[in-house]
Design a protein around this motif. Structure first.
Motif, PDB file in Angstrom:
ATOM      1  N   CYS A   1       0.838  -1.209   0.000  1.00  0.00           N
ATOM      2  CA  CYS A   1       0.000   0.000   0.000  1.00  0.00           C
ATOM      3  C   CYS A   1       0.870   1.254   0.000  1.00  0.00           C
ATOM      4  CB  CYS A   1      -0.930   0.014   1.208  1.00  0.00           C
ATOM      5  SG  CYS A   1      -2.280  -1.176   1.073  1.00  0.00           S
ATOM      6  N   VAL A   2       1.967   1.224   0.762  1.00  0.00           N
ATOM      7  CA  VAL A   2       2.868   2.382   0.805  1.00  0.00           C
ATOM      8  C   VAL A   2       3.446   2.631  -0.586  1.00  0.00           C
ATOM      9  CG1 VAL A   2       5.075   3.222   1.719  1.00  0.00           C
ATOM     10  CG2 VAL A   2       3.409   2.144   3.252  1.00  0.00           C
ATOM     11  N   LEU A   3       3.878   1.550  -1.250  1.00  0.00           N
ATOM     12  CA  LEU A   3       4.426   1.714  -2.610  1.00  0.00           C
ATOM     13  C   LEU A   3       3.381   2.329  -3.535  1.00  0.00           C
ATOM     14  CD1 LEU A   3       6.388  -1.676  -3.042  1.00  0.00           C
ATOM     15  CD2 LEU A   3       7.313   0.590  -2.465  1.00  0.00           C
ATOM     16  N   GLN A   4       2.129   1.867  -3.411  1.00  0.00           N
ATOM     17  CA  GLN A   4       1.053   2.419  -4.251  1.00  0.00           C
ATOM     18  C   GLN A   4       0.858   3.914  -3.971  1.00  0.00           C
ATOM     19  OE1 GLN A   4      -0.497   1.042  -6.696  1.00  0.00           O
ATOM     20  NE2 GLN A   4      -0.225  -1.169  -6.431  1.00  0.00           N
ATOM     21  N   LEU A   5       0.825   4.288  -2.688  1.00  0.00           N
ATOM     22  CA  LEU A   5       0.527   5.677  -2.324  1.00  0.00           C
ATOM     23  C   LEU A   5       1.690   6.611  -2.664  1.00  0.00           C
ATOM     24  CD1 LEU A   5      -1.285   4.997   1.070  1.00  0.00           C
ATOM     25  CD2 LEU A   5      -2.332   5.588  -1.127  1.00  0.00           C
ATOM     26  N   ARG A   6       2.902   6.046  -2.753  1.00  0.00           N
ATOM     27  CA  ARG A   6       4.059   6.854  -3.137  1.00  0.00           C
ATOM     28  C   ARG A   6       4.274   6.841  -4.646  1.00  0.00           C
ATOM     29  NH1 ARG A   6       8.376   6.281   1.639  1.00  0.00           N
ATOM     30  NH2 ARG A   6       9.851   6.642  -0.022  1.00  0.00           N
ATOM     31  N   GLY A   7       3.436   6.075  -5.361  1.00  0.00           N
ATOM     32  CA  GLY A   7       3.613   5.974  -6.805  1.00  0.00           C
ATOM     33  C   GLY A   7       4.848   5.198  -7.198  1.00  0.00           C
ATOM     34  N   GLU A   8       5.255   4.258  -6.324  1.00  0.00           N
ATOM     35  CA  GLU A   8       6.480   3.496  -6.562  1.00  0.00           C
ATOM     36  C   GLU A   8       6.224   2.018  -6.784  1.00  0.00           C
ATOM     37  OE1 GLU A   8       8.814   4.358  -3.089  1.00  0.00           O
ATOM     38  OE2 GLU A   8       9.136   6.450  -3.648  1.00  0.00           O
ATOM     39  N   ALA A   9       4.972   1.676  -7.193  1.00  0.00           N
ATOM     40  CA  ALA A   9       4.628   0.262  -7.330  1.00  0.00           C
ATOM     41  C   ALA A   9       4.999  -0.311  -8.690  1.00  0.00           C
ATOM     42  CB  ALA A   9       3.145   0.048  -7.028  1.00  0.00           C
ATOM     43  N   GLY A  10       5.611   0.498  -9.518  1.00  0.00           N
ATOM     44  CA  GLY A  10       6.107  -0.022 -10.798  1.00  0.00           C
ATOM     45  C   GLY A  10       4.984  -0.487 -11.708  1.00  0.00           C
TER      46      GLY A  10
END
Lengths: 381, 382
Positions: A340-349
């Protein structure tokens, strides 16, 4: 809960067996990566909360083996012997108390070093249930059967969850199981405990993950993209399978209610942009979406078939592939938070959900989802 | 500053070597019922549960799940915290932070162990590294013997000092209805009991007990409303050591580091004067003598003098372990929580025959793993 942010995350790639790493080395890897990403050092860590299991590690006080790896020397460390989402909660409580500004939260597990069915069997009552040979697969099969019968679901219906999540997992570099599977592939993957087949069940994984929590006062020292903790709830159901209505999860519903209330969410389907939930078995994703209030009881399968929970749907569920793609026991819930953190930071690739602002992460523990923890995370303070 | 939290009630089973009449959830329920009775509350008044034990001992995985019916956690928030010997103080800290965070108001902390259903030493051995240390450290006793020996030779003390501490503890235990071992001992009896690991004799060592302890923590408002004399938590501090016994800094105590920090937080400058009673986690009798120096109750090596002059007896100026301590009662997952509960009972004036008159400030410790420690300071006032 507006005062605390996740300022850094790290996870290993999850694999069936990491022979070259012992527990301490496994944990040292993610902690080092977390420090490199955030610029933090051990001096920045005020206290530590870990999640691990004596049974899975084959070591009493499982946290002792990783004490140096997390930098606990002359500091306060405590071990939550439950899902990593609860370790995150304990870490947050310690900051909320005002005594600490930062908490390092770490979870690890090596499923490869234990006998999973014996470890699971040891969780059952030694007098009435253990001799039956019951383990997580068997208990979950009872739940799956009860749930499917109540709402008239077929095994093919349930298999659609695996098809969706394992395809999502192709986009996730940390996933262990991924691929373009069909319903037939799931149907032909062999029964573990009828109606659960190999591709309906999460794999056994080795892996670890780490999260750095920080009070708002110091968050900017570690990142310019903090993710804020907005709401949390946890709740535990009864123990005996026969005492519970296995077709529903009042404990998850109660946990979600508390988290939603704290985060001012009254319409989760609308207000959430992405959800990472604890699908240890494919049928569980359907049950949990119902208990989380994404749809009415029994309508989880319609929600899935309508495409709402697909990676390009209005509320993508498990774009990472979820637990069906990797399941390091006790770490799996904290990995949901990290995703979820990756998604919210726009870092989920490749599995990034565009413009994700609010996310739900769900962890669970015990068989048939006896205890649950729900987190609401936001990119905005 | 942390939000204020108090202990408002506690309950213990009568600890013994074998409770055949109850299973584990039933044994836990006994302690929980006693705590609720003490608080004049029902389980419906409890917002969350924090529970712990050592799962390898009884061979029960997910013991928090199995204990649900006994702990009262059904349809409540519940968290399991387990850290070895310190499990009880870690559970207490968990309940403290539940309240201090402002997320919960009334929290039930539970520690338990049913060691009659356990091979405790076999369970403890697995805490150590399987290749480097497991083969040479026989459970809990090996490491303790190393430290006892080091202390004895460093400061020129004799085994008689440790034996005197054992006699004192078991005498104190006679005043405690919950205590397990309440023997009338003499120094000769301790010294003539079998040697387990030099210099620790059989009667110097803690027993293995069946028992549970439940403690109710409350936020400031709730505590003031529910309890006429709450025991306020002034400090809760934990310090860890190196995980390998070969790396442990014997002369740089985690107990001392935790105590110094706790004194700072609680505003205590002269612990010998300002503390009224101590509940020390003493896994063997030498710890009673050796570790009070880490709490700055005496100077280095002066523990023997305090044993000789009676300062730490019930009649002394700073009674240590009126309850009889760990060497009288040891259901491991509950043991450190019992220290906190006993300290609270002293503050609340509810300690019965083991009451230290006028106790206003108390210190409790937990000890575990590779020589790490937790320290709590409780007071009758904020």
């Amino acid at each position: 809960m507006e005062d605390i942010a996740i300022v850094g995350v790290a996870q290993t790639k999850f694999e069936r067996e990491k022979r070259d790493l012992n527990y301490a080395e496994l944990v040292y890897g993610v902690v080092t990566e977390l420090f490199e990403k955030t610029g933090a050092t051990h001096q920045d860590v005020d206290n530590i909360v870990t999640a691990s299991s004596d049974f899975w590690d084959g070591r009493t006080i499982s946290s002792m083996a990783i004490q140096s790896a997390v930098g606990a020397y002359m500091k306060s460390e405590s071990k939550v012997s439950s899902d990593g989402t609860l370790a995150l909660l304990y870490g947050a409580m310690r900051i909320l108390s005002g005594q600490f500004k930062t908490t390092l939260v770490v979870a690890h597990s090596k499923g490869s070093e234990g006998a999973p069915n014996l470890i699971a069997n040891a969780a059952f009552d030694p007098v009435y249930q253990r001799q039956l040979g019951i383990d997580f697969h068997v208990a979950s099969a009872l739940q799956a059967r009860a749930y499917m019968q109540k709402y008239g679901l077929t095994e093919q219906d349930v298999a659609l969850v695996s098809v969706k999540n394992l395809a999502n997992a192709k986009k996730n570099p940390y996933a262990q199981v991924a691929g373009d599977f069909t319903v037939d592939d799931v149907m032909n993957s062999g029964y573990l405990a009828e109606p659960i087949k190999t591709l309906d069940a999460s794999p056994i994984s080795d892996g670890a993950c780490a999260v750095l929590l920080a009070h708002a006062d110091v968050a900017s020292r570690f990142t310019d993209k903090p993710v804020w903790l907005k709401g949390v709830g946890h709740c535990q159901d009864g123990y005996y399978l026969g005492d519970r209505d296995l077709t529903t999860s009042p404990a998850l519903a109660a946990a979600a209610r508390r988290a939603y209330q704290m985060a001012s969410i009254d319409d989760p389907l609308k207000q959430l942009d992405v959800a990472e939930i604890y699908d240890a078995y494919s049928y569980q994703e359907l049950m949990w979406t119902e208990a989380l209030g994404f749809c009415q009881p029994g309508e989880g399968v319609q929600l899935l078939k309508s495409g709402v929970t697909a990676i390009n749907g209005s509320l993508p569920v498990n774009p990472s592939g979820g637990l069906l793609a990797a399941h390091a026991f006790l770490a799996a819930g904290l990995v949901r938070v990290i995703e979820c953190v990756l998604q919210l930071r726009g870092e989920a690739g490749e599995h990034q959900i565009p413009h994700a602002k609010t996310a739900l992460a769900h962890g669970s523990f015990g068989f048939c989802g006896q205890t649950h923890c729900v987190w609401i995370l936001s990119a905005e303070r | 500053m942390p939000k204020n939290v108090a202990i408002i009630a506690s309950g213990q089973t009568n600890h013994t070597s074998r409770r055949k009449d109850v299973n584990i959830p039933e044994m836990i329920r006994e302690a929980v019922d006693r705590a609720l009775t003490d608080a004049e509350l029902t389980i419906d008044d409890i917002d969350a549960v924090v529970i712990g034990n050592m799962e390898h001992f009884e061979g029960i995985n997910l013991s928090d799940m199995w204990a649900s019916e006994g702990s009262g956690a059904v349809m409540k928030p519940c968290m399991k915290i387990a850290t070895g010997g310190t499990t009880g103080t870690s559970v207490a800290a968990g309940a403290y932070y539940h309240c201090a965070s402002g997320l919960f108001d009334t929290v039930l902390a539970i520690g338990w162990e049913k060691l009659s259903e356990s091979d405790t030493t076999a369970g403890i051995i697995t805490a150590f590294d399987p290749i480097v240390e497991r083969l040479t450290l026989a459970g809990a006793i090996g490491g303790l013997a190393i430290e006892a020996n080091l202390y004895m030779t460093t400061y020129g003390l004799s085994q008689e000092h440790f034996a005197k501490a054992a006699v004192m503890a078991r005498k104190n235990a006679q005043n405690n209805p919950h205590a397990h071992l309440k023997h009338d001992l003499t120094v000769e009896m301790v010294l003539n009991s079998p040697m387990i690991a030099y210099p620790i004799h059989y009667l110097d060592m803690c027993p293995t007990s069946d028992g549970a302890c439940a403690v109710i923590f409350a936020s400031e408002d709730r505590a003031r409303r529910l309890c006429p004399r709450p025991a306020w938590i002034k400090a809760a501090v934990c310090r860890h050591n190196h995980p390998y016994i070969g790396d442990v800094w014997w002369d740089r105590s985690t107990l001392e580091s935790a105590a110094i920090e706790a004194y700072k937080i609680a505003g205590i400058t002269n612990p010998r004067k300002e503390l009224d009673v101590i509940e020390l986690y003493d896994p063997a009798s030498y710890a009673l003598v050796a570790w009070i120096q880490h709490l700055h109750i005496c100077g280095p090596g002066e523990g023997g003098k305090l044993i000789d002059d009676g300062s730490i007896t019930m009649e002394g100026d700073i009674p240590v372990n009126p309850s009889g301590g760990v060497i009288s009662t040891n259901p491991i997952g509950a043991t450190a929580l019992i220290r906190v509960a006993e300290a609270a009972l002293q503050i609340q004036g509810k300690a019965g025959a083991r009451q230290v008159e006028g106790a206003k400030t108390a210190l409790a410790t937990g000890f575990g793993g590779s020589y790490w420690n937790e320290v709590f300071i409780l007071s009758d006032r904020l």
